[in-house]
Design an enzyme around this catalytic site. Structure first.
Site, mmCIF file in Angstrom:
data_model
loop_
_atom_site.group_PDB
_atom_site.id
_atom_site.type_symbol
_atom_site.label_atom_id
_atom_site.label_comp_id
_atom_site.label_asym_id
_atom_site.label_seq_id
_atom_site.Cartn_x
_atom_site.Cartn_y
_atom_site.Cartn_z
ATOM 1 N N GLU A 277 0.843 -1.200 0.000
ATOM 2 C CA GLU A 277 0.000 0.000 0.000
ATOM 3 C C GLU A 277 0.879 1.251 0.000
ATOM 4 O O GLU A 277 0.689 2.166 -0.804
ATOM 5 C CB GLU A 277 -0.902 0.003 1.244
ATOM 6 C CG GLU A 277 -1.683 1.293 1.456
ATOM 7 C CD GLU A 277 -2.732 1.519 0.378
ATOM 8 O OE1 GLU A 277 -3.515 0.603 0.118
ATOM 9 O OE2 GLU A 277 -2.757 2.625 -0.197
ATOM 10 N N ASP B 234 1.148 4.134 -2.989
ATOM 11 C CA ASP B 234 0.805 5.524 -2.674
ATOM 12 C C ASP B 234 1.939 6.466 -3.056
ATOM 13 O O ASP B 234 1.725 7.471 -3.729
ATOM 14 C CB ASP B 234 0.510 5.679 -1.172
ATOM 15 C CG ASP B 234 -0.749 4.948 -0.747
ATOM 16 O OD1 ASP B 234 -1.524 4.522 -1.630
ATOM 17 O OD2 ASP B 234 -0.958 4.787 0.476
ATOM 18 N N SER C 59 -7.323 2.992 -3.673
ATOM 19 C CA SER C 59 -6.066 3.315 -2.986
ATOM 20 C C SER C 59 -5.116 4.061 -3.904
ATOM 21 O O SER C 59 -4.323 4.870 -3.440
ATOM 22 C CB SER C 59 -5.359 2.030 -2.545
ATOM 23 O OG SER C 59 -5.665 1.718 -1.224
#
Ligand SMILES: *[C@@H]1O[C@H](CO)[C@@H](O)[C@H](O)[C@H]1NC(C)=O
Ligand SMILES: *[C@@H]1O[C@H](CO)[C@@H](O)[C@H](O)[C@H]1NC(C)=O
Length: 575
Positions: A298, A302, A498
């Site tokens: 994640e 990002d 995300s």
């Protein structure tokens, strides 16, 4: 119960005996009433019994401000285009004044804590001045203070453990003064919003008509949604940020997640080779860590997509630890840290969220108002909307009824929520794009017209399955299907909102760069501007839907919809 009953008798006696003295009597601290309680242990959590003796937690007591609406009023003044105070952001000290509790609130809470033998030296003020933090409270003492039964709970899928209580109480005299106490009844595991590999076969996507199906077949697909494709699609290719240093983009990681510099470099070498010196700073919050050899997916996606859009803007990655009671006290520990800074990145991206119904209304309101404080300071906060369409699974509630499941913090009206899209010419909704309506927060005035137009069109479909007076999400959208990332040196494709959140944050950060370069204030809280009449900065998405809860979901239509919001960014038109 028995214990409190005895105290109650004593205090009645004391009142009788001391009634004639001038010193005001303290309220009956034993007159405990439930502040918040669940009927059962929340779904997906199981009790492991009492935590080990000597377990300490940090207890946050959120106090009601003297001027209840002050922060939100200030937020709308500084973010409403045309208002005389538009973009006249406040300092940390000015915000502290707005959120300060009444002197009698402080006095009362302090005397309650003193009654329980908690010295004022272990109490500090946090979150800009509306929260008391008691550091290192023993679980036994917390049980007494809050009429609670703290236990160790384990998430049945994730194995994560947290210290929580199914219910808690406060003396009646404090109910009005205290908004919420944390950690208490918030049983959440902040979820990241991506998946790999993506499995489409368990979804039923129906097209609404033959005409619709024909339109879908004519749209263009890309093999890989690369940074150069995104920069072409959202029209940022020709803009190079040049404020060097002043404009900063912040990415928030929870659960102790952090990215890898080596993976970022490999990603940039392949996809933006002129920018392969891209780098970031890690700030560790609440016991967060940074070990470059153990990155998290994640965090990697990002930082890679924020940098893909906003390079060479400086990036800060906040690695937020789980804290002594587990899972970050759900945003509170990071918000405490960031609101205490004199300078905060102008743009912030958050890709973690949870079902709104998994936290109490009072807790959601408290956290939401902390996000409002960020807006008053001039910060744009972008959050992902979720990957479960209108809701995951059957969407059954404990009472056996079905209800769509919006996700928090997106349901907070003071952040900007990013949904997902795919393909181009035209871009269409990704079929997992989280969207819907809050059950806790009412529709803010900035989206009244846009959302009520959608609801008029929807008619009575899904009536009773969502809150028609709630805040509608998402606000905006971006590509979210099949984006390559590097992880541990390997390339893989990811899907989810995300990634959409840091993509939009990167674009907003470019706009902030330009504003700062030309001597102006950054954008701050975006929504009143985005929803403004005749705003031409977004491309409306009018195809696709977001199934979930074993239903077809909402449809993307002209204008705002709870699938793609107002649409996807067009950088030069926004500029
Ligand atoms: C995808 O879903 C199908 C049907 O539910 C299932 O049979 C298959 O194992 C799933 N594949 C993956 C990779 O999860
Ligand atoms: C619907 O939203 C309103 C406004 O936030 C709230 O007062 C009400 O309780 C909600 N209704 C339900 C059934 O959740």
């Amino acid at each position: 119960m028995h214990y409190y009953h005895c105290i109650s008798v004593l205090s009645v006696l004391a009142t009788g005996l001391l009634g004639g003295l001038a010193k005001p009597l303290s309220p009956p601290w034993d007159d405990m009433h439930v502040k918040h309680s669940w009927n059962t242990v929340p779904r997906n959590w199981e009790s492991l019994g009492h935590p080990p003796s000597g377990t300490l937690i940090d207890l946050y007591i959120a106090l009601k401000p003297q001027r209840e609406k002050a922060v939100v009023d200030a937020l709308y003044k500084v973010s409403e285009p045309g208002h005389p105070r538009y973009r006249a952001y406040l300092t940390k000290e000015q915000v502290a004044e707005l959120v300060a509790p009444r002197p009698e609130t402080l006095e009362l809470v302090h005397s309650w804590l003193e009654h329980h033998g908690i010295s004022s030296s272990s109490i500090s003020m946090t979150h800009g001045g509306n929260t008391l933090m008691l550091k290192g409270v023993s679980v036994t003492q917390a049980n007494t203070l809050l009429g609670a039964s703290y236990q160790l709970y384990r998430h049945v899928e994730r194995g994560e453990t947290i210290v929580r209580t199914v219910g808690y109480s406060l003396p009646r005299a404090l109910h009005w003064h205290v908004l919420t106490v944390a950690p208490t009844t918030t049983f959440v595991f902040p979820r990241t919003q991506w998946q790999t590999p993506r499995n489409l076969s368990d979804r039923v996507v129906k097209s609404t008509s033959g005409e619709h199906a024909t339109m879908l077949s004519s749209r263009a697909k890309v093999d890989s949604v690369t940074p150069s494709f995104l920069r072409w699609l959202y029209d940022t290719e020709t803009y190079t940020p040049s404020t060097r240093g002043e404009n900063v983009l912040g990415i928030v990681g929870f659960l102790g997640d952090y990215p890898s510099q080596a993976d970022l470099t490999a990603f940039m070498q392949k996809y933006r080779s002129e920018a392969d010196d891209a780098t970031f700073t890690v700030v560790e919050v609440n016991g967060g860590r940074y070990d470059p050899t153990h990155p998290n997916e994640e965090a990697n996606m990002d930082i890679q997509y924020a940098e893909a859009m906003a390079y060479p803007t400086p990036h800060i990655f906040y690695s937020t630890g789980k804290g002594p009671s587990g899972t970050d006290n759900y945003f509170v520990s990071w918000l405490e840290f960031i609101l205490d800074q004199e300078n905060i990145p102008q743009t912030i991206s958050i890709s973690y969220n949870n079902e709104e119904r998994s936290i109490s209304r009072e807790y959601a309101i408290y956290v939401c108002e902390l996000f409002a404080e960020l807006g008053v300071r001039g910060v744009s906060v972008l959050v992902s909307s979720g990957n479960d369409g209108i809701g995951k699974g059957t969407c059954l509630r404990d009472d056996g009824t079905v209800r769509f499941i919006p996700r928090f913090p997106g349901t907070c009206p003071y952040v900007t929520v990013v949904g997902g899209t795919t393909d181009y010419k035209p871009e269409v909704a990704a079929d997992f794009s989280g969207g819907g309506f809050s059950d806790y927060f009412k529709r803010p005035s900035y989206q009244e017209e846009a959302v009520s137009t959608f609801l008029r069109d929807l008619g009575n479909q899904y009536q009773g399955l969502y809150n028609a007076s709630g805040r509608g999400i998402p606000d905006i959208a971006a590509q979210a299907v099949g984006l390559p990332i590097f992880f541990n040196g390997n390339e893989q494709k990811e899907t989810g909102t995300s990634i959409a959140a840091p993509v939009v944050a990167g674009i907003i950060s470019l706009l902030n760069d330009w504003l700062i370069l030309t001597g102006r204030e950054p954008l701050g809280f975006l929504n009143p501007w985005l929803y403004g009449r005749n705003f031409g900065g977004l491309v409306d998405i009018t195809e696709g839907s977001n199934p979930g809860c074993n239903m077809d979901g909402f449809s993307a239509i002209p204008g705002w919809d709870p699938v793609t919001g107002l649409g996807t960014p067009d950088f030069h038109n926004m500029l």
